[in-house]
Design a protein around this motif. Structure first.
Motif, PDB file in Angstrom:
ATOM      1  N   SER A 162      32.297  55.774  79.453  1.00  0.00           N
ATOM      2  CA  SER A 162      33.529  55.553  80.223  1.00  0.00           C
ATOM      3  C   SER A 162      34.420  54.483  79.597  1.00  0.00           C
ATOM      4  CB  SER A 162      33.200  55.183  81.665  1.00  0.00           C
ATOM      5  OG  SER A 162      32.348  54.069  81.691  1.00  0.00           O
ATOM      6  N   ALA A 163      33.921  53.759  78.587  1.00  0.00           N
ATOM      7  CA  ALA A 163      34.751  52.751  77.920  1.00  0.00           C
ATOM      8  C   ALA A 163      35.679  53.377  76.881  1.00  0.00           C
ATOM      9  CB  ALA A 163      33.866  51.698  77.257  1.00  0.00           C
ATOM     10  N   HIS A 164      35.422  54.610  76.512  1.00  0.00           N
ATOM     11  CA  HIS A 164      36.323  55.353  75.623  1.00  0.00           C
ATOM     12  C   HIS A 164      37.186  56.295  76.454  1.00  0.00           C
ATOM     13  CE1 HIS A 164      34.137  54.325  71.924  1.00  0.00           C
ATOM     14  NE2 HIS A 164      33.030  54.498  72.604  1.00  0.00           N
ATOM     15  N   ILE A 165      38.263  56.770  75.818  1.00  0.00           N
ATOM     16  CA  ILE A 165      39.060  57.835  76.420  1.00  0.00           C
ATOM     17  C   ILE A 165      38.371  59.152  76.045  1.00  0.00           C
ATOM     18  CG2 ILE A 165      41.322  58.935  76.472  1.00  0.00           C
ATOM     19  CD1 ILE A 165      42.442  56.244  75.325  1.00  0.00           C
ATOM     20  N   PRO A 166      37.738  59.840  76.998  1.00  0.00           N
ATOM     21  CA  PRO A 166      36.965  61.040  76.641  1.00  0.00           C
ATOM     22  C   PRO A 166      37.764  62.066  75.833  1.00  0.00           C
ATOM     23  CG  PRO A 166      36.433  60.371  78.867  1.00  0.00           C
ATOM     24  CD  PRO A 166      37.564  59.471  78.412  1.00  0.00           C
ATOM     25  N   TRP A 172      42.237  58.301  83.855  1.00  0.00           N
ATOM     26  CA  TRP A 172      41.983  56.983  83.274  1.00  0.00           C
ATOM     27  C   TRP A 172      42.125  55.861  84.298  1.00  0.00           C
ATOM     28  CZ3 TRP A 172      39.221  55.684  79.410  1.00  0.00           C
ATOM     29  CH2 TRP A 172      39.302  54.398  78.874  1.00  0.00           C
ATOM     30  N   GLN A 173      42.953  56.076  85.329  1.00  0.00           N
ATOM     31  CA  GLN A 173      43.047  55.095  86.422  1.00  0.00           C
ATOM     32  C   GLN A 173      41.669  54.733  86.962  1.00  0.00           C
ATOM     33  OE1 GLN A 173      46.026  56.181  89.593  1.00  0.00           O
ATOM     34  NE2 GLN A 173      46.195  58.005  88.303  1.00  0.00           N
ATOM     35  N   MET A 174      40.837  55.752  87.030  1.00  0.00           N
ATOM     36  CA  MET A 174      39.492  55.554  87.550  1.00  0.00           C
ATOM     37  C   MET A 174      38.661  54.702  86.598  1.00  0.00           C
ATOM     38  SD  MET A 174      37.208  57.271  89.761  1.00  0.00           S
ATOM     39  CE  MET A 174      38.445  58.552  89.868  1.00  0.00           C
ATOM     40  N   ASN A 175      38.707  55.016  85.304  1.00  0.00           N
ATOM     41  CA  ASN A 175      37.925  54.227  84.345  1.00  0.00           C
ATOM     42  C   ASN A 175      38.332  52.764  84.417  1.00  0.00           C
ATOM     43  OD1 ASN A 175      37.980  57.056  83.432  1.00  0.00           O
ATOM     44  ND2 ASN A 175      36.636  56.285  81.801  1.00  0.00           N
ATOM     45  N   ARG A 176      39.644  52.526  84.568  1.00  0.00           N
ATOM     46  CA  ARG A 176      40.114  51.145  84.575  1.00  0.00           C
ATOM     47  C   ARG A 176      39.689  50.411  85.835  1.00  0.00           C
ATOM     48  NH1 ARG A 176      40.975  48.363  80.003  1.00  0.00           N
ATOM     49  NH2 ARG A 176      40.547  50.099  78.605  1.00  0.00           N
ATOM     50  N   VAL A 177      39.741  51.099  86.967  1.00  0.00           N
ATOM     51  CA  VAL A 177      39.332  50.412  88.189  1.00  0.00           C
ATOM     52  C   VAL A 177      37.825  50.119  88.126  1.00  0.00           C
ATOM     53  CG1 VAL A 177      38.838  52.358  89.721  1.00  0.00           C
ATOM     54  CG2 VAL A 177      39.819  50.288  90.656  1.00  0.00           C
ATOM     55  N   SER A 199      40.458  47.017  68.807  1.00  0.00           N
ATOM     56  CA  SER A 199      39.914  48.347  68.495  1.00  0.00           C
ATOM     57  C   SER A 199      39.684  49.130  69.785  1.00  0.00           C
ATOM     58  CB  SER A 199      38.612  48.203  67.712  1.00  0.00           C
ATOM     59  OG  SER A 199      37.699  47.421  68.451  1.00  0.00           O
ATOM     60  N   ASP A 200      40.199  48.603  70.904  1.00  0.00           N
ATOM     61  CA  ASP A 200      39.943  49.205  72.216  1.00  0.00           C
ATOM     62  C   ASP A 200      41.088  50.167  72.574  1.00  0.00           C
ATOM     63  OD1 ASP A 200      39.503  49.823  74.854  1.00  0.00           O
ATOM     64  OD2 ASP A 200      39.303  47.758  75.527  1.00  0.00           O
ATOM     65  N   THR A 201      40.913  51.428  72.213  1.00  0.00           N
ATOM     66  CA  THR A 201      41.985  52.404  72.404  1.00  0.00           C
ATOM     67  C   THR A 201      42.285  52.633  73.886  1.00  0.00           C
ATOM     68  OG1 THR A 201      41.251  53.414  70.332  1.00  0.00           O
ATOM     69  CG2 THR A 201      42.815  54.675  71.647  1.00  0.00           C
ATOM     70  N   GLY A 202      41.280  52.511  74.728  1.00  0.00           N
ATOM     71  CA  GLY A 202      41.492  52.677  76.158  1.00  0.00           C
ATOM     72  C   GLY A 202      42.471  51.649  76.709  1.00  0.00           C
ATOM     73  N   ARG A 203      42.444  50.461  76.139  1.00  0.00           N
ATOM     74  CA  ARG A 203      43.392  49.415  76.544  1.00  0.00           C
ATOM     75  C   ARG A 203      44.831  49.904  76.340  1.00  0.00           C
ATOM     76  NH1 ARG A 203      44.732  43.600  76.097  1.00  0.00           N
ATOM     77  NH2 ARG A 203      46.318  43.434  74.514  1.00  0.00           N
ATOM     78  N   LEU A 204      45.066  50.659  75.263  1.00  0.00           N
ATOM     79  CA  LEU A 204      46.408  51.175  75.003  1.00  0.00           C
ATOM     80  C   LEU A 204      46.834  52.187  76.057  1.00  0.00           C
ATOM     81  CD1 LEU A 204      46.564  51.562  71.135  1.00  0.00           C
ATOM     82  CD2 LEU A 204      47.332  49.711  72.607  1.00  0.00           C
TER      83      LEU A 204
END
Lengths: 308, 308, 308, 308
Positions: free
Chosen positions: A197-201, A247-252, B175-180
């Motif tokens: 979940s730390a990556h964008i799937p 992605w809103q979910m991953n961030r929360v 290197s955290d693409t999800g942050r973007l």
């Protein structure tokens, strides 16, 4: 499981929710709610189930609780999808024992996790996962998480482990997506990569991943499966639109303790899974509101009694 | 620059190589090689140029060297593409002075970098970038790099800075693409995002990025432009095949000091840019061999005398 | 300075306050208050003065401001105590130039600081400090601070640098006191060790240190000198009682930005040194109250107009 | 133990060696060598014994191995000195169970360790140690080690825990000696402080500590006791000379895995304690030579068959 079924299940791919571990105040596994969660997730189309991941609080359960969780999940699943159970240990002896125990209970694969107090040199890391792999006939998923672990799976270690027959997958919980492309470039012909979940799937799928193992899929299983199918169909622009929403979910979830969040979200959905094991704190009131908002925005089950 | 040209150049997008800073043993900027590099990169189709980024050793140059680098690049570019110059400082006073100086020299935009010795609170971070933005009429690119900086641009700080009229872009070197994706979800309507070499550019394009600013583009400009065009055309599968090949370069550069690597690679390509400023070490012999192998694998200029 | 005086001053020991750098809103050094501070500290018995340390905001001043600070301090000191000026740079060329400039201004020693953006290998670290030492005839104090610097002085690097004739001292700003004992065990015959405010000075004296260089000594100079004299007299139990009281100050300073704190404390004592350079924040109101309480508890000058 | 004995033993002070955990290849505790080590340490004058510290590999033993280690140590000690057993857990439930179990086995105190996978907020930390303290009538030693633990005992948390009746000691394994003085300044009237091998014990004694708990004392028990007695007698200069010599040992141990080192050193002294549990590596050949040199330099037992 028959060898045919094992083979079928062996090609792991798609969405594998990390199951929570519902434990009551006296330390007993809450069977009924876990069985119901397993059933609903399979009905929603998930491709596999993973008990005893980070979200499953493997680090907080004793041996008997872990065993019981795996037993219930295997029985409830009834071979409809593969069950890949987490094995986490600090010693080779403990890892081997757990892997054999879960194999005997009927799992389809092992998710291997190395815990450590002192740092472990690369030879020790390789010895640990090799011994775990050789302990059973099951495919092994290497789990790597630089954030929470004291030893890391370097690219060199992964290359050495790729030589072991049944080390076939890797699940990476770093947030460094470029690292995954380097791994795929180096050993992609032998090791298939799952996102966390730390990556964008959707990005991990684009670079060649085969799916994701993650806690949030417990609460948005249908949307997760839909995203996977769009990626599989190479409909990247459409996939990305859905991904941006999800992605809103991953961030929360990244804001709060993972287990507390998923358990809190499942409670909002009517699953009485209880809080994480103390001294971990349950999801705060602010967190509950935020998680509820996201669930509603995504059209997911979000209040007790709702039907998914 | 006319206001028309400025407008045209203002919509920054595409491939912006981070230019190296060639300095001779007596501390003077080597004009000729820098001018030749600028010409060749523009001929190769890059969309902009960025002097004084990390690869440009901004942290190792004195005021006069920095000024001279910008002056040469602006003159050599002749408005063919926008020049976005790095402004790095620890104090607001120094940042404002540099920004004004580069505006006077004719740059099209500023890449804003906050250096720090002591940690800076969010209010200080916001005050710094706001003052820098207000010092000129130029669009400002926020630069964030958690690895090398002592203060980070949190999502909250970025949201506050997005309110400033001419803060229009962000370049992220984590290197955290999800942050973007989180940044794009939050302020994507006001702030456009550039990738750095620590991300997979094709993934950043997929999630909504507008290009990348990075050192490796100095040595593989044509391939970088080709990748950008595939992404622009939403030909994601084709883009990804090229991306996977190009990633070899990012990884070899990540292994070594960035400036030493790009300077070493350019030397292999016949640009006499010299070593990085001491005590930084030049690219090692092993590094030179590895970089040369990757360049050849990618069909890039790789030996002295070759024509690109 | 005559060679005789230089020799006398050469055996650095005792309490060296890190002087603040008072700069007005237009960027000019505030001469008068700096001269008054120097005079009062010397009257209070300090054994030396150190302009351009961390507390002196070396990282926030431009070349001319740095030069002017050193010039004023040297002139105000009139050879009553040694002045050891900080030289901080990212390149060898800049370090050498600064060291020569301060030697020409009449300092008695150099405090050498290596700044870096990219990590520096041990050979680069050794080359940097060796070149700085060889640039002048002055004794060099190595400054090591793992917390704020990107390269560390390892024990091996220190052993190599101890071979250089005029590298004679080391000032350590880590909080790892055991590291100092290892250094003293290894090179104590050639390199003398100064403590920083992150260590307990009395402990560093017990293990063989020769004094301390630190910001807090600016505001409690008499008490610091008294502590040093008790240590020198090997009256450890008495020293420790005073040390435990003085430690309140180190802790309150560790809570806040160093420069903001010392500047804020000096303002409370009637020195109009102004705030740290923006975007650094001045000492908060809460911080001012806390610092004032500690100053009063220690019997130090604590309100405007008080005579020390 | 009678209540009189408990009282006598209750005022913990002096040298407490961290005992290793000798385990054979089949996972059984090697009773005989552990009993012999306990006897020899007590004969050498140590003031207490601590099974299941870091050096005792608590993180690598299963529940039964831990129980057996404590049982043997208590029986072998025969109340000659207090036994303070380590309790390490991720959950409150597990910590409480272990503490009760060791109390039933007859230990004199508990060394409390909080393990964690996810970070724990301060309230959780306080709840954990409070529950552990209330589970038995034994004095509790708080163990804090920022290097190896994911949650830290902040000064605020320590102040809250000092209010609990039987939380009476703290053992700190950071290397920040100043932190200990801050703790002593704040709660020194209720909490007594032990040093770890990462601090210079003589310095910790000077600032008000009551002893140290550390692995190296297993192999140099007589010298450690001698150092403690010099400190107790306030003969600081003499203490420091012995301390400087003994520090060679702390440094050689810091270079290697703690458990591997102490086990390797004990093997050199004729105790067949075996290697650390795999995948931890045993002490390397280079390490054995270095440890042997230091032991000989200190006049400690250093070869098989030597009499201490």
């Amino acid at each position: 499981m028959s060898s045919e079924l094992r083979m079928a299940h062996d090609a792991f791919h798609g969405v594998f929710p990390y199951l929570v571990s519902p434990i009551d105040e006296r330390g007993r596994v809450k069977d009924a709610v876990l069985i119901r969660l397993v059933d609903n997730l399979i009905d929603a189309g998930v491709h596999g189930l993973t008990p005893l991941g980070s979200t499953g609080e493997f680090a907080y359960l004793n041996r008997e609780q872990r065993r019981r969780i795996v037993e219930i999940v295997v029985q409830a699943t009834q071979n409809r999808v593969p069950v890949v159970a987490g094995v986490a240990a600090t010693t080779i002896a403990d890892a081997v024992e757990q892997a054999k125990m879960y194999e005997a209970l009927g799992v389809s694969g092992i998710l291997g996790i190395l815990e450590a107090y002192f740092p472990v040199a690369e030879d020790g890391v390789v010895a640990y996962f090799t011994a775990m792999a050789k302990a059973t006939a099951l495919p092994l998923v290497l789990y790597t998480n630089p954030q929470f672990q004291r030893s890391d799976l370097t690219l060199t270690a992964i290359e050495r482990l790729a030589e072991v027959e049944n080390i076939r997958y890797l699940k990476d919980a770093s947030s460094d997506t470029g690292r995954l492309l380097s791994i795929i470039n180096a050993v992609g012909d032998r090791i298939k990569v799952f996102s966390a979940s730390a990556h964008i799937p959707a990005c991990v799928m684009l670079i060649g991943g085969v799916g994701w193992m993650a806690g949030p899929a417990c609460v948005v299983p249908r949307q997760s499966v839909q995203l996977y199918e769009l990626c599989q169909a190479h409909r990247w622009d459409q996939a990305m639109r859905l991904q941006a929403e999800l992605w809103q979910m991953n961030r929360v979830f990244a804001k709060y303790n993972l287990a507390a969040c998923i358990k809190g979200a499942l409670e909002l959905q009517g699953y009485e899974v209880g809080p994480p094991l103390p001294p971990q704190a349950p999801l705060s009131e602010v967190g509950r509101v935020e998680v509820g908002d996201v669930l509603r925005a995504l059209g997911a089950r979000a209040v007790t009694g709702m039907v998914d």
